[in-house]
Write a protein that holds these residues in place. Structure first.
Motif, PDB file in Angstrom:
ATOM      1  N   GLU A  73       0.867  -1.098   0.140  1.00 22.52           N
ATOM      2  CA  GLU A  73      -0.041  -0.055  -0.037  1.00 22.52           C
ATOM      3  C   GLU A  73       0.699   1.263  -0.168  1.00 22.52           C
ATOM      4  O   GLU A  73       0.305   2.190  -0.621  1.00 22.52           O
ATOM      5  N   ALA A  74       2.107   1.003   0.555  1.00 25.16           N
ATOM      6  CA  ALA A  74       2.906   2.336   0.607  1.00 25.16           C
ATOM      7  C   ALA A  74       3.695   2.417  -0.572  1.00 25.16           C
ATOM      8  O   ALA A  74       3.980   3.886  -0.683  1.00 25.16           O
ATOM      9  N   LEU A  75       4.215   1.468  -0.916  1.00 23.48           N
ATOM     10  CA  LEU A  75       5.232   1.610  -2.008  1.00 23.48           C
ATOM     11  C   LEU A  75       4.745   1.384  -3.517  1.00 23.48           C
ATOM     12  O   LEU A  75       5.320   1.621  -4.318  1.00 23.48           O
ATOM     13  N   LEU A  76       3.697   0.290  -3.648  1.00 24.36           N
ATOM     14  CA  LEU A  76       3.295   0.184  -5.113  1.00 24.36           C
ATOM     15  C   LEU A  76       1.918   0.829  -5.425  1.00 24.36           C
ATOM     16  O   LEU A  76       1.951   1.287  -6.392  1.00 24.36           O
ATOM     17  N   TYR A  77       0.790   0.759  -4.627  1.00 22.06           N
ATOM     18  CA  TYR A  77      -0.323   1.112  -4.990  1.00 22.06           C
ATOM     19  C   TYR A  77      -0.698   2.549  -5.264  1.00 22.06           C
ATOM     20  O   TYR A  77      -1.051   3.023  -6.056  1.00 22.06           O
ATOM     21  N   PRO A  78       0.277   3.590  -4.608  1.00 23.69           N
ATOM     22  CA  PRO A  78       0.220   4.818  -5.080  1.00 23.69           C
ATOM     23  C   PRO A  78       0.847   5.045  -6.563  1.00 23.69           C
ATOM     24  O   PRO A  78       0.260   5.937  -7.286  1.00 23.69           O
ATOM     25  N   ALA A  79       1.684   4.128  -6.914  1.00 24.20           N
ATOM     26  CA  ALA A  79       2.190   4.462  -8.293  1.00 24.20           C
ATOM     27  C   ALA A  79       1.183   3.990  -9.322  1.00 24.20           C
ATOM     28  O   ALA A  79       1.173   4.342 -10.498  1.00 24.20           O
ATOM     29  N   ALA A  80       0.194   3.102  -8.959  1.00 21.56           N
ATOM     30  CA  ALA A  80      -1.054   2.641  -9.941  1.00 21.56           C
ATOM     31  C   ALA A  80      -1.718   3.891 -10.389  1.00 21.56           C
ATOM     32  O   ALA A  80      -2.440   3.776 -11.580  1.00 21.56           O
ATOM     33  N   ARG A  81      -1.567   5.080  -9.627  1.00 15.59           N
ATOM     34  CA  ARG A  81      -2.308   6.229 -10.075  1.00 15.59           C
ATOM     35  C   ARG A  81      -1.849   6.865 -11.357  1.00 15.59           C
ATOM     36  O   ARG A  81      -2.490   7.579 -12.154  1.00 15.59           O
ATOM     37  N   GLN A  82      -0.648   6.206 -11.830  1.00 15.62           N
ATOM     38  CA  GLN A  82       0.006   6.447 -12.847  1.00 15.62           C
ATOM     39  C   GLN A  82      -0.422   5.769 -14.342  1.00 15.62           C
ATOM     40  O   GLN A  82      -0.203   6.008 -15.406  1.00 15.62           O
ATOM     41  N   LEU A  83      -1.127   4.696 -13.841  1.00 16.57           N
ATOM     42  CA  LEU A  83      -1.507   4.011 -14.762  1.00 16.57           C
ATOM     43  C   LEU A  83      -2.702   4.552 -15.634  1.00 16.57           C
ATOM     44  O   LEU A  83      -3.722   5.170 -14.896  1.00 16.57           O
ATOM     45  N   SER A  84      -2.963   4.374 -17.007  1.00 13.95           N
ATOM     46  CA  SER A  84      -3.987   4.909 -17.430  1.00 13.95           C
ATOM     47  C   SER A  84      -5.326   4.176 -17.173  1.00 13.95           C
ATOM     48  O   SER A  84      -5.349   2.972 -16.570  1.00 13.95           O
ATOM     49  N   PRO A  85      -6.380   4.861 -17.462  1.00 19.78           N
ATOM     50  CA  PRO A  85      -7.875   4.275 -17.340  1.00 19.78           C
ATOM     51  C   PRO A  85      -8.210   3.069 -17.889  1.00 19.78           C
ATOM     52  O   PRO A  85      -8.366   2.122 -17.271  1.00 19.78           O
ATOM     53  N   ALA A  86      -7.434   2.884 -18.910  1.00 18.02           N
ATOM     54  CA  ALA A  86      -7.713   1.836 -19.759  1.00 18.02           C
ATOM     55  C   ALA A  86      -6.968   0.640 -19.096  1.00 18.02           C
ATOM     56  O   ALA A  86      -7.517  -0.688 -19.176  1.00 18.02           O
ATOM     57  N   THR A  87      -5.877   0.878 -18.653  1.00 19.94           N
ATOM     58  CA  THR A  87      -5.002  -0.160 -18.154  1.00 19.94           C
ATOM     59  C   THR A  87      -5.754  -0.634 -16.813  1.00 19.94           C
ATOM     60  O   THR A  87      -5.695  -1.943 -16.288  1.00 19.94           O
ATOM     61  N   LEU A  88      -6.267   0.338 -15.812  1.00 16.62           N
ATOM     62  CA  LEU A  88      -6.841  -0.126 -14.831  1.00 16.62           C
ATOM     63  C   LEU A  88      -8.111  -0.891 -14.984  1.00 16.62           C
ATOM     64  O   LEU A  88      -8.336  -2.018 -14.276  1.00 16.62           O
TER      65      LEU A  88
END
Length: 171
Positions: free
Chosen positions: A141-156
């Protein structure tokens, strides 16, 4: 067997769903220690057997799906961000999945014996299991999940669709 997401999370928001799964990891890991205390105080009874069965169900069914969600979908997507520090964190976190599985395999027979109303032999790894699973979730939650904000809506959206399919859920 389809395992439904928590009521506050949906496949449309895969990171929220993964975080909700971590809440269950924390709850069931903590329950394993409470179960050990219960056995010391009250012995093996139906309440203990049910608690053991619940922990088994989560870590046998939902936890492997959660790890697959991360290893098969989220982590590869995060690697595409091509961030060296993030990639190093991903490698460490992924290696932890293997060590967590070793802990689970050590704790599982104890829980199965309790669920079967048998004579449980407390594993030496119980404290590490109850400590390491929640700590691992916190690191993700601290190291990886915040980086997911950089993923495109299509990727998510694709990650969410894959999570849905992995569970046999329909749209």
């Amino acid at each position: 067997m389809w395992i439904s997401p928590p009521s506050t999370a949906s496949f449309d928001e895969p990171i929220t769903l993964l975080t909700a799964c971590h809440d269950k990891v924390r709850r069931f890991a903590t329950l394993s220690l409470k179960l050990d205390e219960h056995l010391s105080r009250r012995g093996l009874d139906e309440e203990a057997a049910q608690a053991a069965a619940n922990i088994l169900r989560y870590f046998d069914m939902a936890a492997p799906l959660h790890h697959a969600d991360e290893e098969d979908d989220l982590f590869p997507a995060l690697r595409q961000l091509d961030d060296p520090a993030l990639n190093a964190d991903l490698a460490r976190i992924e290696a932890e999945h293997a060590s967590l599985d070793v802990l689970w395999q050590a704790v599982r027979p104890w829980l199965q014996a309790i669920a079967d109303h048998g004579v449980p032999l407390r594993p030496a790894e119980l404290a590490a299991f109850a400590r390491d699973y929640p700590a691992h979730a916190a690191r993700e939650e601290a190291l990886l999940y915040p980086a997911a904000r950089q993923l495109s809506p299509a990727t998510l959206a694709r990650i969410g669709q894959n999570m849905r399919a992995r569970r046999g859920a329909t749209a």
